[in-house]
Scaffold this motif. Structure first.
Motif, PDB file in Angstrom:
ATOM      1  N   LYS A 279      -5.978  65.912  42.647  1.00 25.36           N
ATOM      2  CA  LYS A 279      -5.259  65.122  41.271  1.00 25.36           C
ATOM      3  C   LYS A 279      -6.455  65.340  39.576  1.00 25.36           C
ATOM      4  N   THR A 280      -5.702  64.322  39.046  1.00 25.53           N
ATOM      5  CA  THR A 280      -5.907  64.758  37.828  1.00 25.53           C
ATOM      6  C   THR A 280      -7.239  64.559  37.430  1.00 25.53           C
ATOM      7  N   SER A 281      -8.287  65.485  37.746  1.00 26.91           N
ATOM      8  CA  SER A 281     -10.095  64.825  37.333  1.00 26.91           C
ATOM      9  C   SER A 281     -10.096  63.477  36.678  1.00 26.91           C
ATOM     10  N   LYS A 282     -10.627  62.997  37.326  1.00 28.04           N
ATOM     11  CA  LYS A 282     -11.210  61.394  35.861  1.00 28.04           C
ATOM     12  C   LYS A 282     -12.449  62.131  35.921  1.00 28.04           C
ATOM     13  N   GLY A 283     -13.263  61.132  34.836  1.00 27.43           N
ATOM     14  CA  GLY A 283     -14.580  60.379  34.839  1.00 27.43           C
ATOM     15  C   GLY A 283     -15.396  61.731  33.694  1.00 27.43           C
ATOM     16  N   GLY A 284     -13.592  62.894  32.459  1.00 27.04           N
ATOM     17  CA  GLY A 284     -14.625  63.430  31.828  1.00 27.04           C
ATOM     18  C   GLY A 284     -14.253  65.193  32.714  1.00 27.04           C
TER      19      GLY A 284
ATOM     20  N   LEU B  14     -15.988  73.187  43.660  1.00 28.84           N
ATOM     21  CA  LEU B  14     -16.189  72.093  45.466  1.00 28.84           C
ATOM     22  C   LEU B  14     -15.953  70.884  44.419  1.00 28.84           C
ATOM     23  N   HIS B  15     -15.324  69.923  44.964  1.00 26.95           N
ATOM     24  CA  HIS B  15     -15.625  68.331  44.700  1.00 26.95           C
ATOM     25  C   HIS B  15     -16.360  68.208  45.430  1.00 26.95           C
ATOM     26  N   PHE B  16     -17.806  66.488  44.925  1.00 27.36           N
ATOM     27  CA  PHE B  16     -19.056  66.340  45.899  1.00 27.36           C
ATOM     28  C   PHE B  16     -18.380  64.769  45.424  1.00 27.36           C
ATOM     29  N   THR B  17     -18.553  63.879  46.104  1.00 24.21           N
ATOM     30  CA  THR B  17     -18.632  62.622  46.077  1.00 24.21           C
ATOM     31  C   THR B  17     -19.296  61.828  47.074  1.00 24.21           C
ATOM     32  N   SER B  18     -20.262  60.606  47.138  1.00 18.95           N
ATOM     33  CA  SER B  18     -21.205  60.186  47.702  1.00 18.95           C
ATOM     34  C   SER B  18     -20.422  59.527  49.121  1.00 18.95           C
ATOM     35  N   LEU B  19     -20.367  59.204  50.481  1.00 18.33           N
ATOM     36  CA  LEU B  19     -20.124  58.534  51.098  1.00 18.33           C
ATOM     37  C   LEU B  19     -19.073  57.408  51.551  1.00 18.33           C
ATOM     38  N   ILE B  20     -20.181  56.369  50.276  1.00 24.44           N
ATOM     39  CA  ILE B  20     -19.699  55.496  49.787  1.00 24.44           C
ATOM     40  C   ILE B  20     -18.281  55.323  48.930  1.00 24.44           C
ATOM     41  N   ASN B  21     -18.749  56.195  48.173  1.00 21.46           N
ATOM     42  CA  ASN B  21     -17.467  56.127  47.532  1.00 21.46           C
ATOM     43  C   ASN B  21     -15.969  56.344  47.546  1.00 21.46           C
ATOM     44  N   ILE B  22     -16.218  57.262  48.670  1.00 16.16           N
ATOM     45  CA  ILE B  22     -15.158  57.032  50.091  1.00 16.16           C
ATOM     46  C   ILE B  22     -14.543  56.351  50.701  1.00 16.16           C
ATOM     47  N   GLN B  23     -15.816  55.370  51.388  1.00 16.20           N
ATOM     48  CA  GLN B  23     -15.491  54.368  51.916  1.00 16.20           C
ATOM     49  C   GLN B  23     -15.533  53.512  51.117  1.00 16.20           C
ATOM     50  N   THR B  24     -15.271  53.199  49.678  1.00 10.09           N
ATOM     51  CA  THR B  24     -15.217  51.926  49.789  1.00 10.09           C
ATOM     52  C   THR B  24     -13.625  52.326  48.770  1.00 10.09           C
ATOM     53  N   GLN B  25     -13.914  53.723  48.101  1.00  8.93           N
ATOM     54  CA  GLN B  25     -12.291  53.678  47.087  1.00  8.93           C
ATOM     55  C   GLN B  25     -11.114  54.299  48.322  1.00  8.93           C
ATOM     56  N   GLY B  26     -11.886  55.233  49.098  1.00 10.68           N
ATOM     57  CA  GLY B  26     -10.694  56.369  50.099  1.00 10.68           C
ATOM     58  C   GLY B  26     -10.059  57.397  48.933  1.00 10.68           C
ATOM     59  N   GLU B  27      -9.303  57.493  48.738  1.00  9.01           N
ATOM     60  CA  GLU B  27      -8.424  58.753  48.403  1.00  9.01           C
ATOM     61  C   GLU B  27      -8.383  58.881  46.732  1.00  9.01           C
ATOM     62  N   THR B  28      -8.516  57.285  46.733  1.00 12.44           N
ATOM     63  CA  THR B  28      -9.000  57.282  44.893  1.00 12.44           C
ATOM     64  C   THR B  28     -10.264  57.710  44.821  1.00 12.44           C
ATOM     65  N   ALA B  29     -11.394  58.125  45.640  1.00 12.05           N
ATOM     66  CA  ALA B  29     -12.662  57.977  45.142  1.00 12.05           C
ATOM     67  C   ALA B  29     -12.726  59.383  44.333  1.00 12.05           C
ATOM     68  N   PRO B  30     -13.299  58.818  42.881  1.00 11.70           N
ATOM     69  CA  PRO B  30     -13.631  60.621  42.393  1.00 11.70           C
ATOM     70  C   PRO B  30     -14.818  61.208  42.546  1.00 11.70           C
ATOM     71  N   SER B  31     -14.629  62.553  41.852  1.00  9.45           N
ATOM     72  CA  SER B  31     -16.030  63.072  42.287  1.00  9.45           C
ATOM     73  C   SER B  31     -17.298  62.842  41.507  1.00  9.45           C
ATOM     74  N   GLN B  32     -17.797  63.360  41.134  1.00  4.58           N
ATOM     75  CA  GLN B  32     -19.215  62.600  40.888  1.00  4.58           C
ATOM     76  C   GLN B  32     -19.384  63.959  41.126  1.00  4.58           C
ATOM     77  N   LEU B  33     -19.490  65.596  40.872  1.00  5.71           N
ATOM     78  CA  LEU B  33     -20.100  67.097  40.864  1.00  5.71           C
ATOM     79  C   LEU B  33     -18.904  67.949  41.462  1.00  5.71           C
ATOM     80  N   VAL B  34     -18.885  68.513  39.913  1.00  3.61           N
ATOM     81  CA  VAL B  34     -17.643  69.507  40.515  1.00  3.61           C
ATOM     82  C   VAL B  34     -18.366  71.006  40.061  1.00  3.61           C
ATOM     83  N   LEU B  35     -18.173  71.666  41.081  1.00  5.23           N
ATOM     84  CA  LEU B  35     -18.909  72.963  40.918  1.00  5.23           C
ATOM     85  C   LEU B  35     -17.347  74.351  40.961  1.00  5.23           C
ATOM     86  N   TYR B  36     -17.995  74.497  39.415  1.00  5.34           N
ATOM     87  CA  TYR B  36     -16.643  75.872  38.884  1.00  5.34           C
ATOM     88  C   TYR B  36     -17.051  77.141  39.145  1.00  5.34           C
ATOM     89  N   HIS B  37     -16.139  77.585  40.418  1.00  7.51           N
ATOM     90  CA  HIS B  37     -17.381  79.316  40.719  1.00  7.51           C
ATOM     91  C   HIS B  37     -16.151  80.429  39.281  1.00  7.51           C
TER      92      HIS B  37
END
Length: 304
Positions: A107-112, A194-217
């Motif tokens: 989805k549309t990227s969040k947090g910059g 490659l999108h990373f998010t912490s496990l707690i983000n997925i646990q608390t926010q589910g499908e709306t959990a934002p990425s915290q790190l994105v690796l662009y190749h």
């Protein structure tokens, strides 16, 4: 030398990462190699968890917005039994987590974060085509060495292996060493991102959990120059550069390895989730030395 070839591009400086809480699904060993999965005693035990203060607001938000979910998770916590080190019957949990993680990067990227980032936004691709692979590598490294971010020049054959495996196994669970234990991150491929998010983000926010790190190749120069360029963007509220670098290094550790036992963890996570052992990820991380490197960086950061 690099100035005329590189488009203006700024990345946010990084601050300190935040850890997660065991009652919300993140397994936190009290020391290296040993997992504490024992039962607790309600909210009092929860508040004694060393990570409680860092995620207090998320816990309180979950309690207010979804009291039934909060109570259910507290009840499940008391049902957990101690198991031998290296064993974890997490099949049902992993399947649920993978379903939620599929939303990462879709989805549309969040947090910059930049959506559909292109190499042309960083590098004058037409101009560098006249350069050799070694010259492009020097330009890339020189440009990003002055920025607070992760970057790399990956040999084409290594990226081919990573990419082939990513198509078969698009997600994995990564461990980030902490003073109190390990914080787990889910990595999910979305195209060459490659999108990373912490496990707690997925646990608390589910499908709306934002990425915290994105690796662009960027494979734009892969065929012609034999290299794939990589850089990253991160949420500076949760990760510092050496922590993001540790996660990026683990991608090569698990996806570009020649050791069948190491890559088998990725296959197991994606295709035989009931057999997945999270402590095996930690064992590989420590055996590789990446955990020690990160801890040295964390010590240096505190002393500076």
């Amino acid at each position: 030398m690099a100035g005329p070839l590189l488009q203006g591009y700024g990345l946010a400086a990084a601050l300190r990462s935040r850890a997660a809480l065991r009652p919300l699904g993140l397994l936190v060993p009290p020391s290296r190699g040993v997992a504490d999965l024992g039962p607790g005693h309600g909210e009092a035990a929860l508040e004694e968890n060393p990570f409680y203060g860092k995620y207090r607001h998320k816990i309180q938000e979950l309690r207010r917005s979804s009291p039934d979910v909060f109570e259910s998770r507290m009840e499940k916590r008391t049902e957990v039994k101690k198991q031998p080190v290296g064993y974890s019957n997490q099949g049902e949990f992993i399947r649920c987590m993978e379903e939620k993680a599929k939303g990462l990067g879709s989805k549309t990227s969040k947090g910059g974060f930049t959506k559909d980032k292109t190499l042309d936004s960083i590098l004058n691709v037409e101009m560098v085509k006249e350069k050799s692979a070694e010259e492009i590598k020097q330009i890339w490294n020189q440009y990003f060495s002055a920025k607070d971010t992760v970057y790399a020049v990956i040999p084409a054959e290594k990226f081919d292996l990573i990419w082939k495996r990513a198509q078969k196994c698009p997600s994995f669970l990564y461990a980030l060493p902490r003073k109190e234990g390990y914080e787990f991150f889910v990595g999910q491929w979305s195209g060459t991102e490659l999108h990373f998010t912490s496990l707690i983000n997925i646990q608390t926010q589910g499908e709306t959990a934002p990425s915290q790190l994105v690796l662009y190749h960027f494979p734009d120069l892969q065929k012609e120059k034999g290299i794939v360029l990589m850089t990253a963007e991160m949420d500076s509220k949760f990760l510092v550069v050496h922590e993001a670098q540790c996660l990026a290094n683990q991608v090569q550790l698990f996806y570009a390895t020649d050791r069948s036992e190491t890559y088998e963890l990725v296959e197991t996570f994606n295709h035989r989730s009931s057999e997945f052992k999270y402590m095996s990820v930690i064992a590989e991380l420590e055996q590789s030395g990446l955990g020690r490197e990160l801890r040295r960086g964390q010590v240096s950061e505190k002393q500076s």
